[in-house]
Design an enzyme around this catalytic site. Structure first.
Site, mmCIF file in Angstrom:
data_model
loop_
_atom_site.group_PDB
_atom_site.id
_atom_site.type_symbol
_atom_site.label_atom_id
_atom_site.label_comp_id
_atom_site.label_asym_id
_atom_site.label_seq_id
_atom_site.Cartn_x
_atom_site.Cartn_y
_atom_site.Cartn_z
ATOM 1 N N CYS A 199 71.515 69.813 36.250
ATOM 2 C CA CYS A 199 70.245 70.276 36.783
ATOM 3 C C CYS A 199 69.095 69.528 36.144
ATOM 4 C CB CYS A 199 70.101 71.770 36.498
ATOM 5 S SG CYS A 199 70.191 72.140 34.740
ATOM 6 N N LEU A 245 71.754 72.753 39.962
ATOM 7 C CA LEU A 245 72.771 72.215 40.870
ATOM 8 C C LEU A 245 74.067 72.925 40.519
ATOM 9 C CD1 LEU A 245 73.850 70.170 42.954
ATOM 10 C CD2 LEU A 245 74.229 68.580 41.061
ATOM 11 N N ASN A 270 70.947 71.613 30.889
ATOM 12 C CA ASN A 270 71.473 70.697 31.895
ATOM 13 C C ASN A 270 72.794 70.173 31.352
ATOM 14 O OD1 ASN A 270 72.017 68.570 33.650
ATOM 15 N ND2 ASN A 270 70.550 67.198 32.674
ATOM 16 N N GLY A 271 73.911 70.557 31.968
ATOM 17 C CA GLY A 271 75.163 70.019 31.479
ATOM 18 C C GLY A 271 76.371 70.862 31.788
ATOM 19 N N GLU A 272 77.483 70.472 31.181
ATOM 20 C CA GLU A 272 78.707 71.236 31.266
ATOM 21 C C GLU A 272 79.370 71.217 29.896
ATOM 22 O OE1 GLU A 272 78.488 68.792 34.000
ATOM 23 O OE2 GLU A 272 78.736 67.245 32.494
ATOM 24 N N ASP A 300 79.405 78.365 32.126
ATOM 25 C CA ASP A 300 79.986 77.834 30.888
ATOM 26 C C ASP A 300 78.914 77.549 29.850
ATOM 27 O OD1 ASP A 300 79.224 75.589 32.665
ATOM 28 O OD2 ASP A 300 79.886 74.356 30.997
ATOM 29 N N THR A 321 68.697 44.643 34.727
ATOM 30 C CA THR A 321 70.086 44.913 35.052
ATOM 31 C C THR A 321 70.288 46.330 35.554
ATOM 32 O OG1 THR A 321 70.797 43.350 33.358
ATOM 33 C CG2 THR A 321 72.440 44.884 34.160
ATOM 34 N N ARG A 371 69.134 46.379 39.133
ATOM 35 C CA ARG A 371 70.081 45.652 39.990
ATOM 36 C C ARG A 371 71.306 46.514 40.312
ATOM 37 N NH1 ARG A 371 70.699 39.839 36.872
ATOM 38 N NH2 ARG A 371 68.731 38.845 37.518
ATOM 39 N N SER A 391 83.155 58.607 37.443
ATOM 40 C CA SER A 391 82.833 57.191 37.439
ATOM 41 C C SER A 391 83.349 56.548 36.152
ATOM 42 C CB SER A 391 81.312 57.007 37.569
ATOM 43 O OG SER A 391 80.967 55.664 37.788
#
Length: 623
Positions: A47, A102, A126-128, A150, A375, A378, A400
Site C-alpha cells: 500500500c 492494496l 506497507n508490506g507483508e 499479517d 538505467t 530505461r 520477479s
C-alpha cells in the site's frame, strides 16, 4: 553507512526541534470502535502510507492536508483508505497517520491504521510479514487480534520488543507506529529497501514519513530524504531522535564469505524463499523475461503449485501459472520467455510496445519512479507498461527476479573482477544500493498501477546463503568446465539433469539486462529522441542548472529536466535531487569497479548497457 550518517545529522537537526516542542503531558486518545475478535490469517498489506508527526496545524486542518496529500500515493492502494488524527491535550500539536490499501489476501479485513490492544498505539504499514504466525505465537499477550492482517503483529510486537521489533520481522515492509498518549514514534524499513519510504521536515518542524517522495514535495517539506533500509527511527518526547541500523549481516565483510559452495543448499534456500511468498488469495503471476533469474522463479512456482495440489488438494493449484513478458517486436526476451513458458507449462502473455510508446510514457515513469537515473528509467519504462497490462487482467501480485545479479555477480562487468575479494566488496556495494535502483524500479513501476511485486532473491535467508559463499566461486572463468559464465552457482544449482527446471539454452543464456533484452532499439531510440529534444546549448548550461549529479549526456539531461518539472525544489532547496545516486558506471557497475578495466575509464564507453562490455555477444557489432 555514509548515507545513513548524513541522514542522521540532517534529520536530527530538523526533527529534534519538533519533538522537543511536543507536550510533555502526552497525547489524548480519540474514540474508536471496540475490539472485535476475528480469525487470524495472513493478509499482506502492500500500500501507501503517510504520517505527519507533531504538526502545529489544527486537527481539522491536518486531517484535510493529510487526506489531500495521501491521494498522491493512492495508486499504491486503490482498495481502501484510512486516517487517524490525534491532538495533544494543550492543543498545540497534532499528528496524523494515513494508509492507502492494496488487499492481497482477505480484501474485507485489515483496514488501517491498526491499533495495539490497549488502543494507545496506531500503525500504518506497507508490506507483508512472512513470519507473522511464528512471531504472534511467541507473544506473551495472547489477546485475539482485531484483524486478519499479517501486519497487525508489528504493533503488538512493539509492546513487547520495543525498538528491537524491526529486527524480529521476516518480510518486506515500511511502517510508522505512533503512541497517541506520549508522542513516541517508531518507524522502520526492511533490510534491503524492497518497499519504499521517505522522510522529511515540515515548515513547522513536523516530521513526515511517506511511501513516496511526491507527498513530501507537494506538502512543502524543507528537506526530503530516503529512509535508509535496515534502519529504524525512534523518538521520545524530550530526547534526541535516533536513526539506528538494525540489519548487520556478517557477510558485509569479505572475511565472513568463506562457506564452500553447496548446490543443494542454494537450491533449497531459493525454493523456500519463493514458497513463503506464495501467500495470496487473489490472482497472481510471474514476470518472465526469459532470462535466468525470472525463468527460475517461474519454474519453481510452477513446481510448488503442483506440490501443493498433491499435498493439500487445492483445486486452484491445478490452474496454470500466468506469466508475462514485454518487448519490442522480435526482442530476445519475448522469444526466450515463450520458450520457457512452453517448457514449464505457464499460461503466457507476451506484450509488445513500440519505441514511441515507450518515449511517450517516460514522463509518467519519472513521476512514479521519482528518479532521473538513466538505467532505472530505461528498464522502468517497459516494466511500467507491462504492469498496467497485468493489472488490467485482474492480477494483483507478481513475482520477479530482482537481486540475483547483485548477489551472484551477474552483470557482465563482473567478468573483469580482479579477484574474489574485490568481487565480494562490489557485491556488497551493489546490494547496499539496491533501494536506489532495482528495488525502487520494481516497487514503484508496479505499484503505480496497484500491482505488488515480490522478490525472492532478496529474502534474508537467501541473501545469507549466497553472500556467505566463498567469492572465488563467483569469479568468471571463461573456457573452464565450471564457472565459465556469470551466475554459475545459480545455473549449476538448478542444472538437475533428471528433472530439468529450464531448457538448457535458457539456463545457460548470457546475462541480458532488462533494458537491453526488451530490444536494443529501445535504448538507441531513447538516445536518438533525447538528441532531438536537448540541444548543445542546453548541455552547455547543465552544470549551472544541475550542480548536483550534473547530467553528462543528452539522455540524462532529458530525464533530469522532466524530473524537476515533476519535483521542483522549493525556497528551502528540499534536496529531492540528492535522493538519486550518481557517478560513472559501465554496465551497471559502481564507480569503484571502473578501475577493473582500462576500457571502463573511457568516458565515451561509460554507459549502463551490457553491450558496453566486450564479453557481450553483441558488443563488437553494436559498438
Amino acid at each position: 553507512v555514509g548515507l545513513a550518517s548524513s541522514l542522521v545529522k540532517t534529520t536530527m537537526r530538523s526533527a529534534v526541534a519538533a519533538l522537543l516542542l511536543a507536550s510533555a503531558a502526552g497525547f489524548s486518545l480519540a474514540p474508536r470502535p471496540a475490539a472485535v475478535s476475528t480469525p487470524r490469517c495472513s493478509s499482506p498489506e502492500m500500500c501507501g502510507i503517510l504520517a505527519v508527526v507533531n504538526s502545529k496545524l489544527s486537527p481539522e486542518a491536518l486531517r484535510l492536508q493529510t487526506l489531500t496529500l495521501q491521494r498522491l500515493v493512492r495508486h499504491r492502494g486503490p482498495d481502501g483508505s484510512g486516517i487517524h488524527v490525534v491532538q495533544s491535550p494543550d492543543g498545540k500539536r497534532c499528528s496524523s497517520i494515513a494508509h492507502e490499501r492494496l488487499a492481497i489476501v482477505d480484501p474485507l479485513s485489515g483496514n488501517q491504521p491498526l491499533f495495539s490492544h490497549d488502543m494507545k498505539r496506531s500503525l500504518a504499514v506497507n508490506g507483508e510479514i512472512y513470519n507473522h504466525k511464528q512471531l504472534a505465537a511467541k507473544l506473551n499477550d495472547t489477546t485475539a487480534f482485531r484483524t486478519a492482517s499479517d501486519c497487525e503483529v508489528i504493533v503488538h510486537a512493539f509492546d513487547e520488543y520495543g525498538v528491537d521489533t524491526a529486527s524480529k520481522l521476516d518480510g518486506d515492509f515500511a511502517f510508522v507506529i505512533l503512541n497517541d498518549e506520549t508522542g513516541e514514534v517508531y518507524a522502520a524499513r526492511d533490510p534491503i529497501g524492497i518497499n519504499s519510504l521517505y522522510m522529511g521536515t515540515g515548515l513547522d518542524g513536523a516530521v513526515w514519513f511517506s511511501s513516496e517522495a511526491k507527498a513530501l514535495v507537494r506538502g512543502g517539506c524543507i528537506d526530503v530524504h530516503l529512509f535508509p533500509p535496515g534502519h529504524y527511527y525512534h523518538s521520545v518526547v524530550g530526547k534526541e531522535p535516533q536513526l539506528v541500523k538494525y540489519y548487520n549481516p556478517k557477510w558485509v565483510s569479505h572475511t565472513a564469505a568463506t562457506t564452500p559452495y553447496d548446490p543443494a543448499k542454494v537450491r533449497e534456500a531459493f525454493i523456500n524463499a519463493v514458497d513463503k511468498r506464495l501467500m495470496a488469495d487473489v490472482p497472481y503471476g510471474v514476470l518472465l523475461s526469459g532470462g535466468l533469474d525470472s525463468s527460475i522463479v517461474a519454474s519453481v512456482i510452477a513446481r510448488l503449485k503442483r506440490k501443493r495440489f498433491l499435498e493439500h488438494g487445492r483445486v486452484e493449484d491445478l490452474q496454470p501459472l500466468k506469466s508475462f513478458s514485454i518487448g519490442l517486436n522480435g526482442s530476445p526476451d519475448l522469444a526466450n520467455a515463450r520458450k520457457v513458458a512452453e517448457f514449464i507449462g505457464t499460461e503466457h502473455y507476451g506484450f509488445t510496445f513500440t519505441v514511441q510508446e515507450g518515449i511517450d510514457a517516460v514522463s509518467d515513469v519519472i513521476y512514479h519512479l521519482e528518479t532521473y537515473d538513466v538505467t532505472t528509467i530505461r528498464a522502468g519504462t517497459p516494466m511500467f507498461l507491462l504492469a498496467r497490462k497485468i493489472k488490467a487482467m485482474g492480477i494483483k501480485m507478481v513475482m520477479s527476479g530482482e537481486g540475483a545479479d547483485e548477489t551472484m555477480a551477474g552483470y557482465l562487468y563482473f567478468h573483469k573482477a580482479p579477484n574474489g575479494e574485490e568481487l565480494h566488496k562490489e557485491l556488497v556495494r551493489k546490494v547496499n544500493a539496491l533501494h536506489q535502483y532495482d528495488c525502487l524500479r520494481a516497487n514503484k513501476a508496479t505499484m503505480a498501477h496497484g500491482l505488488e511485486v515480490r522478490v525472492p532473491f532478496l529474502d534474508c535467508d537467501m541473501l545469507d546463503t549466497i553472500m556467505e559463499i566463498d567469492p572465488d566461486t563467483k569469479m568468471i572463468k571463461k573456457g573452464e568446465k565450471t564457472q565459465f559464465i556469470e551466475k554459475w552457482i545459480m545455473r549449476d544449482a538448478f542444472d538437475t539433469k533428471s528433472e530439468p527446471y529450464l531448457p538448457r539454452e535458457v539456463l545457460f543464456r548470457q546475462k541480458e539486462q532488462f533494458s537491453d533484452g526488451v530490444g536494443y532499439s529501445w535504448i538507441d531510440g531513447l538516445k536518438e529522441h533525447s538528441g532531438k529534444v536537448i540541444t548543445d546549448d542546453d548541455m552547455s548550461t547543465a552544470a549551472t542548472r544541475f550542480p548536483y549529479n550534473t547530467p553528462g549526456t543528452k539522455e540524462a539531461m532529458y530525464f533530469r529536466t522532466i524530473f524537476h518539472s515533476h519535483f521542483p525544489n522549493n525556497n528551502y532547496g528540499n534536496g529531492i535531487e540528492e535522493t538519486v545516486p550518481g557517478g560513472p558506471s559501465v554496465a551497471c557497475s559502481t564507480a569503484a569497479a571502473i578501475e577493473w578495466d582500462a576500457s571502463f575509464k573511457d568516458p565515451t564507453r561509460q554507459d549502463n548497457s551490457g553491450r558496453m562490455v566486450d564479453v557481450h555477444d553483441s558488443s563488437k557489432a553494436a559498438y
